[in-house]
Design an enzyme around this catalytic site. Structure first.
Site, PDB file in Angstrom:
ATOM      1  N   GLY A  92       0.847  -1.180   0.000  1.00 48.76           N
ATOM      2  CA  GLY A  92       0.000   0.000   0.000  1.00 48.76           C
ATOM      3  C   GLY A  92       0.882   1.229   0.000  1.00 48.76           C
ATOM      4  O   GLY A  92       2.087   1.122  -0.262  1.00 48.76           O
ATOM      5  N   ALA A 132      10.910   1.244  -6.277  1.00 44.55           N
ATOM      6  CA  ALA A 132      11.928   2.239  -5.939  1.00 44.55           C
ATOM      7  C   ALA A 132      12.256   2.181  -4.450  1.00 44.55           C
ATOM      8  O   ALA A 132      13.283   2.716  -4.020  1.00 44.55           O
ATOM      9  CB  ALA A 132      11.439   3.628  -6.318  1.00 44.55           C
ATOM     10  N   TYR A 162       9.224  -3.557   3.390  1.00 49.91           N
ATOM     11  CA  TYR A 162       8.814  -3.616   1.979  1.00 49.91           C
ATOM     12  C   TYR A 162      10.005  -3.584   1.007  1.00 49.91           C
ATOM     13  O   TYR A 162      10.091  -4.392   0.078  1.00 49.91           O
ATOM     14  CB  TYR A 162       7.880  -2.431   1.721  1.00 49.91           C
ATOM     15  CG  TYR A 162       7.337  -2.326   0.327  1.00 49.91           C
ATOM     16  CD1 TYR A 162       6.408  -3.248  -0.158  1.00 49.91           C
ATOM     17  CD2 TYR A 162       7.731  -1.292  -0.518  1.00 49.91           C
ATOM     18  CE1 TYR A 162       5.895  -3.126  -1.444  1.00 49.91           C
ATOM     19  CE2 TYR A 162       7.220  -1.165  -1.801  1.00 49.91           C
ATOM     20  CZ  TYR A 162       6.309  -2.090  -2.258  1.00 49.91           C
ATOM     21  OH  TYR A 162       5.803  -1.969  -3.533  1.00 49.91           O
TER      22      TYR A 162
HETATM   23  P1  NAD Z   1      -2.404  -3.812  -5.294  1.00 54.23           P
HETATM   24  O1  NAD Z   1      -2.414  -3.934  -3.807  1.00 54.23           O
HETATM   25  O2  NAD Z   1      -3.477  -3.034  -5.945  1.00 54.23           O
HETATM   26  O3  NAD Z   1      -2.348  -5.253  -5.963  1.00 54.23           O
HETATM   27  C1  NAD Z   1      -1.647  -6.338  -5.417  1.00 54.23           C
HETATM   28  C2  NAD Z   1      -2.569  -7.530  -5.441  1.00 54.23           C
HETATM   29  O4  NAD Z   1      -1.847  -8.673  -4.959  1.00 54.23           O
HETATM   30  C3  NAD Z   1      -3.800  -7.363  -4.533  1.00 54.23           C
HETATM   31  O5  NAD Z   1      -4.981  -7.488  -5.282  1.00 54.23           O
HETATM   32  C4  NAD Z   1      -3.653  -8.481  -3.519  1.00 54.23           C
HETATM   33  O6  NAD Z   1      -4.886  -9.064  -3.123  1.00 54.23           O
HETATM   34  C5  NAD Z   1      -2.786  -9.477  -4.268  1.00 54.23           C
HETATM   35  N1  NAD Z   1      -2.113 -10.402  -3.363  1.00 54.23           N
HETATM   36  C6  NAD Z   1      -1.517 -10.100  -2.179  1.00 54.23           C
HETATM   37  N2  NAD Z   1      -1.078 -11.235  -1.612  1.00 54.23           N
HETATM   38  C7  NAD Z   1      -1.395 -12.258  -2.446  1.00 54.23           C
HETATM   39  C8  NAD Z   1      -1.240 -13.658  -2.377  1.00 54.23           C
HETATM   40  N3  NAD Z   1      -0.645 -14.241  -1.322  1.00 54.23           N
HETATM   41  N4  NAD Z   1      -1.709 -14.399  -3.392  1.00 54.23           N
HETATM   42  C9  NAD Z   1      -2.332 -13.827  -4.450  1.00 54.23           C
HETATM   43  N5  NAD Z   1      -2.532 -12.499  -4.564  1.00 54.23           N
HETATM   44  C10 NAD Z   1      -2.073 -11.730  -3.567  1.00 54.23           C
HETATM   45  O7  NAD Z   1      -0.955  -3.223  -5.667  1.00 54.23           O
HETATM   46  P2  NAD Z   1      -0.433  -2.639  -7.048  1.00 54.23           P
HETATM   47  O8  NAD Z   1      -0.314  -1.188  -6.886  1.00 54.23           O
HETATM   48  O9  NAD Z   1      -1.219  -3.192  -8.167  1.00 54.23           O
HETATM   49  O10 NAD Z   1       1.035  -3.244  -7.072  1.00 54.23           O
HETATM   50  C11 NAD Z   1       1.397  -4.353  -7.879  1.00 54.23           C
HETATM   51  C12 NAD Z   1       2.876  -4.652  -7.708  1.00 54.23           C
HETATM   52  O11 NAD Z   1       3.638  -3.498  -8.054  1.00 54.23           O
HETATM   53  C13 NAD Z   1       3.290  -5.026  -6.287  1.00 54.23           C
HETATM   54  O12 NAD Z   1       4.337  -5.970  -6.333  1.00 54.23           O
HETATM   55  C14 NAD Z   1       3.829  -3.728  -5.738  1.00 54.23           C
HETATM   56  O13 NAD Z   1       4.736  -3.936  -4.686  1.00 54.23           O
HETATM   57  C15 NAD Z   1       4.508  -3.158  -6.975  1.00 54.23           C
HETATM   58  N6  NAD Z   1       4.662  -1.694  -6.902  1.00 54.23           N
HETATM   59  C16 NAD Z   1       3.575  -0.877  -6.989  1.00 54.23           C
HETATM   60  C17 NAD Z   1       3.747   0.492  -6.932  1.00 54.23           C
HETATM   61  C18 NAD Z   1       2.579   1.446  -7.023  1.00 54.23           C
HETATM   62  O14 NAD Z   1       2.796   2.660  -7.002  1.00 54.23           O
HETATM   63  N7  NAD Z   1       1.341   0.989  -7.142  1.00 54.23           N
HETATM   64  C19 NAD Z   1       5.041   1.035  -6.766  1.00 54.23           C
HETATM   65  C20 NAD Z   1       6.115   0.172  -6.673  1.00 54.23           C
HETATM   66  C21 NAD Z   1       5.917  -1.188  -6.762  1.00 54.23           C
END
Ligand code: NAD
Length: 350
Positions: A92, A132, A162
């Protein structure tokens, strides 16, 4: 998109099986829609959330509810897959990752099991969504920050919880290539925003949180806004359409095998200026209260895009003003839908 870069569409058959982990969330949902719209007919979308809670449901896509921190479920997930995209993580915005470090660290189970299952299933390409937050935090203590380049992850001093999980999972991906020749691809995302992203409930990030607060102020008539920190902290924000295009190009570029690369915008903005930008879109001016004890993250962070420009001849370029306009319109509609009692899955319960 630059035409000369290989993509899934130019390399694959439309019925090759693409597996997307975390497809019930923001970026995984957008990626599922992207591949569907590119003409792929055999997509398996997976998330641990029940399907009715997914942010996007894409017609014709096999949608499975599986917890991918479980080894057996990972084997089931990747059966027959040609490409696997891991967007699943317990994550998050700053409010979440500063308070729930154990949950963040436990996401290592997802990548560890999914990668091994992909290797055993003979998957051709595997993508991992890093962040990042994997960068050394000592380089991010000034709002007038020098943009982070890929080598800045080491010597390692990642964001507690994280960031360390991301760094360790990157290393898993790198060693599966070095030792076992599974082609892995690693993008370090810098804050991603846009429609279908979390906008309420405690996991939302700054662009969505501030947009919601502006809408709340408009709706309630109380023309004030709380800002976490002193508002001088700087960030760059990447629009979701750039993110999914970048994932596709990175995953089909052999020069990038097992090589972490920034995927982010290089348009730096302070949180104060982001609030002004949203106020401008909404046509309001609010009184600002600064919550100095709230999570604020590092002082400054930007993406150095020299490497992605050099390798792909491309970088995320949607102007923040354009992307925030789309995001504002979408959140405003979601806000109205929720008030009308309609389901709004991207506003999760706390
Ligand atoms: P999000 O929380 O919207 O989506 C992640 C999804 O993973 C969720 O729907 C969650 O239910 C699912 N999940 C969690 N644990 C799980 C499990 N054990 N089995 C199956 N599903 C599971 O997050 P997002 O923004 O879509 O991020 C996606 C990826 O990108 C993540 O790895 C996040 O760390 C990375 N990321 C996102 C951002 C950003 O700004 N949104 C920035 C850097 C990295």
């Amino acid at each position: 998109m630059t035409t000369q870069n290989p993509t899934a569409k130019s390399m694959r058959n439309p019925d090759d099986l693409i597996v997307i982990a975390g497809a019930g969330g923001f970026i995984g949902g957008a990626l599922t829609r992207y591949f569907h719209d590119q003409g792929f007919t055999n997509i398996r979308a997976i998330d641990k959330k029940p399907v009715y809670k997914w942010y996007q449901r894409v017609p014709g896509v096999e949608s499975l509810c599986l917890d991918l921190s479980d080894r057996e479920n990972c084997h089931r997930a990747v059966e027959g897959a040609v490409e696997v995209y891991n967007l699943a993580a317990d994550m998050g915005g700053m409010g979440f990752i500063e308070h729930f470090r154990v949950e963040c660290l436990r996401s290592i189970l997802i990548n560890t099991h999914l990668l091994e299952a992909a290797y055993e299933a003979g998957v051709d390409r595997y993508f991992f969504s890093s962040s990042a937050c994997a960068y050394n935090i000592t380089l991010q203590q000034d709002p007038n920050v020098r943009a982070l380049k890929e080598s800045d992850a080491y010597p390692a001093m990642a964001e507690r919880g994280y960031g360390w999980e991301k760094l360790m999972s990157e290393i898993f991906c790198q060693e599966y290539w070095a030792e076992r020749k599974l082609k892995t691809f690693i993008a370090r995302f810098h804050n991603v925003y846009g429609p279908y992203g979390t906008w309420d409930g405690g996991r939302e990030k700054a662009p969505a949180a501030l947009t919601r607060k502006v809408i709340e102020a408009q709706e309630s008539g109380d023309m004030s806004i709380d800002i976490w920190g002193d508002g001088t902290q700087t960030r760059s924000f990447m629009y979701i359409d750039d993110c999914v295009k970048g994932i596709d190009m990175i995953t089909h570029c052999d020069e990038l095998v097992a090589t972490p690369i920034n995927l982010g915008s290089s348009e730096l903005i302070s949180i104060n200026d982001l609030v002004s930008l949203i106020e401008g879109i909404a046509g309001v001016k609010l009184d600002r209260t600064y919550k100095l004890d709230a999570p604020r993250g590092v002082a400054g962070r930007n993406s150095d895009n020299s490497f992605i420009e050099q390798v792909l001849g491309w970088e995320p370029s949607t102007p923040l003003r354009t992307g925030m306009g789309q995001t504002y319109t979408w959140i405003k509609q979601q806000y109205a839908d929720r008030a009308a009692g309609l389901p709004t899955p991207a506003a999760e319960e706390k």
